[in-house]
Design a protein around this motif. Structure first.
Motif, PDB file in Angstrom:
ATOM      1  N   VAL A  11      -4.863  -0.524   0.103  1.00  0.00           N
ATOM      2  CA  VAL A  11      -3.623   0.241   0.187  1.00  0.00           C
ATOM      3  C   VAL A  11      -3.923   1.651   0.679  1.00  0.00           C
ATOM      4  O   VAL A  11      -5.081   2.066   0.775  1.00  0.00           O
ATOM      5  CB  VAL A  11      -2.912   0.286  -1.185  1.00  0.00           C
ATOM      6  CG1 VAL A  11      -2.483  -1.111  -1.608  1.00  0.00           C
ATOM      7  CG2 VAL A  11      -3.797   0.927  -2.248  1.00  0.00           C
ATOM      8  N   GLU A  12      -2.853   2.405   0.974  1.00  0.00           N
ATOM      9  CA  GLU A  12      -3.021   3.785   1.446  1.00  0.00           C
ATOM     10  C   GLU A  12      -3.791   4.598   0.406  1.00  0.00           C
ATOM     11  O   GLU A  12      -3.499   4.539  -0.790  1.00  0.00           O
ATOM     12  CB  GLU A  12      -1.643   4.437   1.675  1.00  0.00           C
ATOM     13  CG  GLU A  12      -0.701   3.639   2.554  1.00  0.00           C
ATOM     14  CD  GLU A  12      -1.274   3.361   3.923  1.00  0.00           C
ATOM     15  OE1 GLU A  12      -1.650   4.334   4.596  1.00  0.00           O
ATOM     16  OE2 GLU A  12      -1.324   2.188   4.314  1.00  0.00           O
ATOM     17  N   HIS A 168       4.280  -0.631  -1.839  1.00  0.00           N
ATOM     18  CA  HIS A 168       2.821  -0.545  -1.939  1.00  0.00           C
ATOM     19  C   HIS A 168       2.275  -1.507  -2.994  1.00  0.00           C
ATOM     20  O   HIS A 168       1.174  -2.041  -2.833  1.00  0.00           O
ATOM     21  CB  HIS A 168       2.403   0.894  -2.230  1.00  0.00           C
ATOM     22  CG  HIS A 168       2.726   1.842  -1.122  1.00  0.00           C
ATOM     23  ND1 HIS A 168       1.988   1.919   0.033  1.00  0.00           N
ATOM     24  CD2 HIS A 168       3.745   2.730  -0.975  1.00  0.00           C
ATOM     25  CE1 HIS A 168       2.507   2.836   0.842  1.00  0.00           C
ATOM     26  NE2 HIS A 168       3.575   3.339   0.248  1.00  0.00           N
ATOM     27  N   ASN A 169       3.036  -1.732  -4.047  1.00  0.00           N
ATOM     28  CA  ASN A 169       2.623  -2.725  -5.047  1.00  0.00           C
ATOM     29  C   ASN A 169       2.597  -4.126  -4.448  1.00  0.00           C
ATOM     30  O   ASN A 169       1.708  -4.929  -4.758  1.00  0.00           O
ATOM     31  CB  ASN A 169       3.557  -2.682  -6.257  1.00  0.00           C
ATOM     32  CG  ASN A 169       3.289  -1.498  -7.168  1.00  0.00           C
ATOM     33  OD1 ASN A 169       2.163  -1.028  -7.272  1.00  0.00           O
ATOM     34  ND2 ASN A 169       4.329  -1.009  -7.828  1.00  0.00           N
ATOM     35  N   LEU A 170       3.565  -4.418  -3.594  1.00  0.00           N
ATOM     36  CA  LEU A 170       3.588  -5.720  -2.921  1.00  0.00           C
ATOM     37  C   LEU A 170       2.400  -5.873  -1.972  1.00  0.00           C
ATOM     38  O   LEU A 170       1.818  -6.955  -1.853  1.00  0.00           O
ATOM     39  CB  LEU A 170       4.900  -5.902  -2.153  1.00  0.00           C
ATOM     40  CG  LEU A 170       6.155  -6.165  -2.987  1.00  0.00           C
ATOM     41  CD1 LEU A 170       7.398  -6.113  -2.112  1.00  0.00           C
ATOM     42  CD2 LEU A 170       6.053  -7.522  -3.691  1.00  0.00           C
ATOM     43  N   VAL A 171       2.045  -4.781  -1.294  1.00  0.00           N
ATOM     44  CA  VAL A 171       0.869  -4.803  -0.411  1.00  0.00           C
ATOM     45  C   VAL A 171      -0.377  -5.143  -1.223  1.00  0.00           C
ATOM     46  O   VAL A 171      -1.168  -6.016  -0.842  1.00  0.00           O
ATOM     47  CB  VAL A 171       0.682  -3.446   0.300  1.00  0.00           C
ATOM     48  CG1 VAL A 171      -0.667  -3.402   1.033  1.00  0.00           C
ATOM     49  CG2 VAL A 171       1.811  -3.196   1.278  1.00  0.00           C
ATOM     50  N   GLU A 173      -0.587  -6.696  -4.124  1.00  0.00           N
ATOM     51  CA  GLU A 173      -0.513  -8.090  -4.582  1.00  0.00           C
ATOM     52  C   GLU A 173      -0.868  -9.049  -3.448  1.00  0.00           C
ATOM     53  O   GLU A 173      -1.538 -10.062  -3.662  1.00  0.00           O
ATOM     54  CB  GLU A 173       0.888  -8.392  -5.110  1.00  0.00           C
ATOM     55  CG  GLU A 173       1.223  -7.674  -6.416  1.00  0.00           C
ATOM     56  CD  GLU A 173       2.688  -7.802  -6.799  1.00  0.00           C
ATOM     57  OE1 GLU A 173       3.371  -8.699  -6.235  1.00  0.00           O
ATOM     58  OE2 GLU A 173       3.149  -7.018  -7.638  1.00  0.00           O
ATOM     59  N   GLY A 174      -0.429  -8.717  -2.233  1.00  0.00           N
ATOM     60  CA  GLY A 174      -0.754  -9.549  -1.084  1.00  0.00           C
ATOM     61  C   GLY A 174      -2.245  -9.579  -0.806  1.00  0.00           C
ATOM     62  O   GLY A 174      -2.833 -10.636  -0.558  1.00  0.00           O
ATOM     63  N   TYR A 175      -2.867  -8.410  -0.862  1.00  0.00           N
ATOM     64  CA  TYR A 175      -4.315  -8.339  -0.658  1.00  0.00           C
ATOM     65  C   TYR A 175      -5.062  -9.156  -1.713  1.00  0.00           C
ATOM     66  O   TYR A 175      -6.025  -9.872  -1.398  1.00  0.00           O
ATOM     67  CB  TYR A 175      -4.786  -6.885  -0.716  1.00  0.00           C
ATOM     68  CG  TYR A 175      -4.753  -6.151   0.596  1.00  0.00           C
ATOM     69  CD1 TYR A 175      -5.339  -6.688   1.749  1.00  0.00           C
ATOM     70  CD2 TYR A 175      -4.161  -4.888   0.697  1.00  0.00           C
ATOM     71  CE1 TYR A 175      -5.326  -6.002   2.941  1.00  0.00           C
ATOM     72  CE2 TYR A 175      -4.153  -4.190   1.892  1.00  0.00           C
ATOM     73  CZ  TYR A 175      -4.738  -4.750   3.022  1.00  0.00           C
ATOM     74  OH  TYR A 175      -4.738  -4.064   4.218  1.00  0.00           O
ATOM     75  N   LEU A 176      -4.646  -9.051  -2.959  1.00  0.00           N
ATOM     76  CA  LEU A 176      -5.325  -9.785  -4.035  1.00  0.00           C
ATOM     77  C   LEU A 176      -5.153 -11.288  -3.860  1.00  0.00           C
ATOM     78  O   LEU A 176      -6.079 -12.064  -4.149  1.00  0.00           O
ATOM     79  CB  LEU A 176      -4.792  -9.332  -5.398  1.00  0.00           C
ATOM     80  CG  LEU A 176      -5.149  -7.890  -5.787  1.00  0.00           C
ATOM     81  CD1 LEU A 176      -4.466  -7.509  -7.098  1.00  0.00           C
ATOM     82  CD2 LEU A 176      -6.657  -7.709  -5.898  1.00  0.00           C
TER      83      LEU A 176
END
Length: 210
Positions: A11-12, A168-171, A173-176
């Protein structure tokens, strides 16, 4: 001998740029030729695309157009930067690559994940990293870092930094989710000190190149 391809994701404000500098220094010290690069924007055409994607004045850009522009930048990036360096035997380290599009445009923007993966395969000609380092951190903490760095540099934050925390929380979660499904992705705890983060990364680099 063909080189290795390493990508950093997160994330950023996760600390990718700092760790890339440390990785480059370490691998160069081992005798490797290293090329660092980034997405979007590390080609002449890519710089124009980056402006459209990240400058706040282009806030009318449609999410669909955003997705396709990231893929266009990636195709240019591979052809001009990544693939030639790999053929020369260099280790290429990229700040973001195809996983970013899955996390940001797929999980956070809501586009079909399988569609994005197919677009990525077209854009990349199926070139996957040998190793992806996912710097995982709570977005609340990382965004504070990013905004502090932006303020210190007297620059304006980009459009992505300005998204809501829910985005950003969704980003993250997507990465995980990606990390659970892709063996090349290694999870790094990026909530600790710079030195502690690099200790984690160094052990993974050694497994790949030594």
């Amino acid at each position: 001998m063909r080189g290795y391809f390493i990508t950093l994701e997160g994330v950023e404000g996760a600390g990718k740029s700092t760790q890339i500098d440390l990785i480059e220094e370490y691998l160069t010290g081992l005798g490797y030729q290293v090329l660092t690069t980034y997405e979007p924007g590390d080609t002449k055409i890519g710089k124009k695309i980056r402006e459209l994607l990240l400058k706040p004045e282009y806030d009318q850009l449609l999410p669909k157009a955003e997705l396709l522009l990231y893929c266009a930048d990636r195709a240019q990036h591979i052809a001009e930067v990544i693939e030639p360096a790999l053929k020369e035997g260099k280790i290429v380290i990229s700040d973001r690559y195809m996983d970013a599009t899955v996390a940001y445009q797929g999980y956070a923007r809501g586009f079909d994940i399988e569609l994005i993966k197919r677009l990525n395969m077209i854009a990349t000609s199926s070139l996957e990293p040998d190793l992806t380092l996912l710097l995982d951190i709570d977005p609340l903490l990382s965004l504070k870092r990013a905004k502090k760095a932006t303020a210190q540099s007297n620059l304006k934050g980009d459009k992505i930094e300005g998204e809501r925390i829910s985005f950003h929380n969704l980003v993250r979660e997507g990465y995980l989710t990606l990390a659970d499904s892709e063996s090349r992705i290694e999870l790094i705890n990026a909530g600790c000190s710079v030195e502690e983060v690099f200790v984690q990364i160094k052990s993974l680099l050694n497994k790949l190149v030594i």
